[in-house]
Design a protein around this motif. Structure first.
Motif, mmCIF file in Angstrom:
data_model
loop_
_atom_site.group_PDB
_atom_site.id
_atom_site.type_symbol
_atom_site.label_atom_id
_atom_site.label_comp_id
_atom_site.label_asym_id
_atom_site.label_seq_id
_atom_site.Cartn_x
_atom_site.Cartn_y
_atom_site.Cartn_z
ATOM 1 N N MET A 1 -90.575 -30.034 -52.727
ATOM 2 C CA MET A 1 -90.942 -29.861 -54.351
ATOM 3 C C MET A 1 -89.700 -29.455 -55.273
ATOM 4 S SD MET A 1 -93.865 -27.333 -56.088
ATOM 5 C CE MET A 1 -93.483 -25.982 -55.409
ATOM 6 N N ASP A 2 -89.425 -30.273 -56.246
ATOM 7 C CA ASP A 2 -88.344 -29.942 -57.121
ATOM 8 C C ASP A 2 -88.879 -29.048 -58.167
ATOM 9 O OD1 ASP A 2 -89.115 -31.840 -58.783
ATOM 10 O OD2 ASP A 2 -87.714 -33.322 -58.164
ATOM 11 N N LEU A 3 -87.891 -28.577 -59.149
ATOM 12 C CA LEU A 3 -88.047 -27.823 -60.134
ATOM 13 C C LEU A 3 -89.100 -28.565 -61.207
ATOM 14 C CD1 LEU A 3 -87.608 -25.273 -61.640
ATOM 15 C CD2 LEU A 3 -85.721 -25.998 -62.441
ATOM 16 N N GLN A 4 -88.700 -29.976 -61.322
ATOM 17 C CA GLN A 4 -89.418 -30.667 -62.582
ATOM 18 C C GLN A 4 -90.820 -30.699 -61.987
ATOM 19 O OE1 GLN A 4 -87.792 -34.604 -63.053
ATOM 20 N NE2 GLN A 4 -89.451 -34.968 -64.674
ATOM 21 N N VAL A 5 -91.215 -31.082 -60.729
ATOM 22 C CA VAL A 5 -92.473 -31.131 -60.142
ATOM 23 C C VAL A 5 -93.150 -29.959 -60.263
ATOM 24 C CG1 VAL A 5 -93.844 -31.457 -58.253
ATOM 25 C CG2 VAL A 5 -91.993 -33.184 -58.768
ATOM 26 N N PHE A 6 -92.668 -28.683 -60.006
ATOM 27 C CA PHE A 6 -93.334 -27.397 -60.176
ATOM 28 C C PHE A 6 -93.437 -26.897 -61.532
ATOM 29 C CE2 PHE A 6 -92.703 -22.708 -60.765
ATOM 30 C CZ PHE A 6 -93.644 -22.378 -60.131
ATOM 31 N N ARG A 7 -92.584 -27.630 -62.416
ATOM 32 C CA ARG A 7 -93.154 -27.287 -63.843
ATOM 33 C C ARG A 7 -94.380 -28.028 -64.206
ATOM 34 N NH1 ARG A 7 -86.904 -27.023 -66.169
ATOM 35 N NH2 ARG A 7 -86.594 -25.102 -65.977
ATOM 36 N N ALA A 8 -94.456 -29.283 -63.670
ATOM 37 C CA ALA A 8 -95.513 -29.970 -63.974
ATOM 38 C C ALA A 8 -96.891 -29.415 -63.360
ATOM 39 C CB ALA A 8 -95.339 -31.319 -63.220
ATOM 40 N N LEU A 9 -96.702 -28.769 -62.126
ATOM 41 C CA LEU A 9 -97.708 -28.054 -61.503
ATOM 42 C C LEU A 9 -98.382 -26.827 -62.516
ATOM 43 C CD1 LEU A 9 -99.243 -28.415 -58.762
ATOM 44 C CD2 LEU A 9 -97.645 -26.697 -57.756
ATOM 45 N N LEU A 10 -97.474 -26.148 -63.370
ATOM 46 C CA LEU A 10 -97.876 -25.152 -64.079
ATOM 47 C C LEU A 10 -98.403 -25.904 -65.477
ATOM 48 C CD1 LEU A 10 -94.749 -23.050 -64.014
ATOM 49 C CD2 LEU A 10 -97.078 -22.665 -62.468
ATOM 50 N N SER A 11 -98.407 -27.229 -65.705
ATOM 51 C CA SER A 11 -99.155 -27.758 -66.715
ATOM 52 C C SER A 11 -100.616 -27.455 -66.751
ATOM 53 C CB SER A 11 -98.646 -29.077 -67.110
ATOM 54 O OG SER A 11 -99.149 -30.002 -66.041
ATOM 55 N N ASP A 12 -101.127 -27.926 -67.878
ATOM 56 C CA ASP A 12 -102.773 -27.959 -67.783
ATOM 57 C C ASP A 12 -103.134 -29.150 -66.742
ATOM 58 O OD1 ASP A 12 -102.814 -26.052 -69.743
ATOM 59 O OD2 ASP A 12 -103.220 -27.711 -71.357
ATOM 60 N N GLU A 13 -102.432 -30.089 -66.655
ATOM 61 C CA GLU A 13 -102.921 -31.283 -65.786
ATOM 62 C C GLU A 13 -102.767 -30.720 -64.252
ATOM 63 O OE1 GLU A 13 -102.039 -36.086 -64.798
ATOM 64 O OE2 GLU A 13 -100.480 -34.440 -65.461
ATOM 65 N N GLY A 14 -101.672 -29.989 -64.000
ATOM 66 C CA GLY A 14 -101.244 -29.443 -62.559
ATOM 67 C C GLY A 14 -102.336 -28.415 -62.463
ATOM 68 N N GLN A 15 -102.640 -27.687 -63.505
ATOM 69 C CA GLN A 15 -103.535 -26.457 -63.007
ATOM 70 C C GLN A 15 -104.865 -27.151 -62.622
ATOM 71 O OE1 GLN A 15 -102.623 -22.884 -63.048
ATOM 72 N NE2 GLN A 15 -100.937 -24.100 -62.380
ATOM 73 N N SER A 16 -105.541 -27.944 -63.507
ATOM 74 C CA SER A 16 -106.623 -28.661 -63.347
ATOM 75 C C SER A 16 -106.906 -29.315 -61.893
ATOM 76 C CB SER A 16 -107.145 -29.485 -64.235
ATOM 77 O OG SER A 16 -106.337 -30.555 -64.292
ATOM 78 N N LEU A 17 -105.748 -29.731 -61.530
ATOM 79 C CA LEU A 17 -105.557 -30.832 -60.212
ATOM 80 C C LEU A 17 -105.635 -29.688 -59.088
ATOM 81 C CD1 LEU A 17 -105.140 -33.138 -58.522
ATOM 82 C CD2 LEU A 17 -102.768 -33.068 -59.036
ATOM 83 N N LEU A 18 -104.935 -28.596 -59.223
ATOM 84 C CA LEU A 18 -105.003 -27.501 -58.367
ATOM 85 C C LEU A 18 -106.237 -26.979 -57.815
ATOM 86 C CD1 LEU A 18 -101.674 -25.141 -58.302
ATOM 87 C CD2 LEU A 18 -102.552 -26.517 -56.398
#
Length: 361
Positions: A1-18
């Motif tokens: 996981m790189d920094l850009q993907v991690f930041r995407a994980l913190l987005s609303d879309e990433g949080q809902s997916l998690l």
């Protein structure tokens, strides 16, 4: 996981997916992954997997932490970090701590429960993960910064350096090849005057010459598994003439300290066999344990101790010998110890026995 993907994980879309992937009833739904970036899906799936693996170490915090494989593998149990925090509070009493190295655990986070903790790491992903994890573990006084340790202008009254590294293929390490190198870490702690360094417990003999001339070298185990070696310095950070060796067992909270004893004697099997906790073995405290149980090293048994007495100890599991054979015992034997005795190989069959309660002082 790189920094850009991690930041995407913190987005609303990433949080809902998690959240969806963490729900056992919804995790298998193909619609969750459809139309989403593959890297984001992979990162979310990895987080769910790592959180499950981390539950044994991080308890109630695990389902909300952001993790990397190194953080899960190289971090110690939460109880170990809590134990070290108690030592810092009791023995240092400092207000400002500099923590160097963020990628191998939650030590810096727990330190900030009671101390203003400035934490530095050159890896931007480690810094952002530390920041995201801070509110999860209530690390209100943690201030992570992206910076190379060598150029960091230390302002703390104590310094913690995390030099935990994954073992090499043969278990050997060259601490001077690390970033930062061990010699730099030792100098930084001594210059500060107070602090500690966290290392892997299985370093090759001689990898840390003279145990860094630390005031104390402590091998810490949790539930029978050695977690780490900690070199403690202070006060004033001056090199110690002799480093005190200590083995600490958690969660029982028992510690065994070197007493300057000679090598223990060696003898044939007695009525009981004691299997030391690996922290005792790593710390080189078999002589102290042998004295405490009234025993000796088992001839040809490596680190095993033997005695005709049964004494209470938190630092070993006791077995009663029920047979000695020059060949392998029957398969149903409860426990087998292979012993390379002087007059030929032996196999001891033994059963665990409850230890007597400690005597009242």
């Amino acid at each position: 996981m790189d920094l850009q993907v991690f930041r995407a994980l913190l987005s609303d879309e990433g949080q809902s997916l998690l959240a969806a992937l963490g729900d056992a009833e919804r995790a298998g739904d193909p619609a969750l992954r459809h139309g989403r970036p593959a890297a984001l899906v992979a990162a979310a799936e990895e987080q769910v997997r790592l959180r499950e693996q981390a539950a044994a170490k991080f308890g109630e915090f695990a389902p909300r932490l952001y993790l990397t494989p190194d953080l899960v593998e190289l971090s110690s149990h939460l109880a170990v970090a809590d134990y070290k925090l108690d030592r810092v509070l009791a023995e240092f009493g400092v207000v400002l701590i500099d923590a160097i190295g963020l990628g191998n655990g939650l030590d810096a986070h727990l330190l900030s429960w009671s101390h203003h903790t400035t934490a530095v790491d050159p890896d931007p992903l480690a810094v952002e993960i530390a920041g995201a994890n801070a509110p999860v573990v209530d690390a209100a006084m943690l201030f992570p910064q992206r910076q190379d340790a060598a150029s960091f202008d230390s302002q703390g009254e104590a310094v913690f350096v995390d030099l935990m590294r994954r073992p090499g293929p043969d278990g050997a390490h060259d601490p001077e090849s690390w970033s930062p190198p061990l010699s730099w870490a030792l100098e930084r702690v001594r210059t500060t005057g107070l602090g500690w360094i966290r290392l892997a417990p299985g370093l090759a003999p001689g990898a840390v010459p003279d145990l860094g001339r630390a005031a104390e070298a402590e091998w810490i185990s949790y539930d029978g598994e050695v977690q780490e070696l900690v070199l403690w310095f202070g006060p004033h950070g001056e090199p110690a003439p002799v480093t005190v060796r200590r083995a600490t067992l958690l969660p029982v909270g028992a510690s065994l300290t070197a007493r300057g004893l000679p090598e223990p004697p060696v003898r044939p099997p007695g009525r009981y066999v004691y299997v030391p906790d690996p922290a005792v073995v790593r710390a080189g405290l078999l002589a102290e344990l042998a004295q405490d149980v009234g025993g000796a090293l088992l001839d040809g048994g490596g680190a095993l101790l033997t005695s005709d007495e049964l004494r209470h100890t938190a630092f070993a599991t006791a077995y009663e010998v029920i047979g000695v054979a020059t060949h392998a015992p029957e398969p149903q034997a409860p426990v087998e110890f292979a012993v390379g005795a002087a007059d030929g190989p032996l196999t001891l069959s033994a059963v665990p026995v409850p230890l007597p309660e400690p005597r009242s002082p």
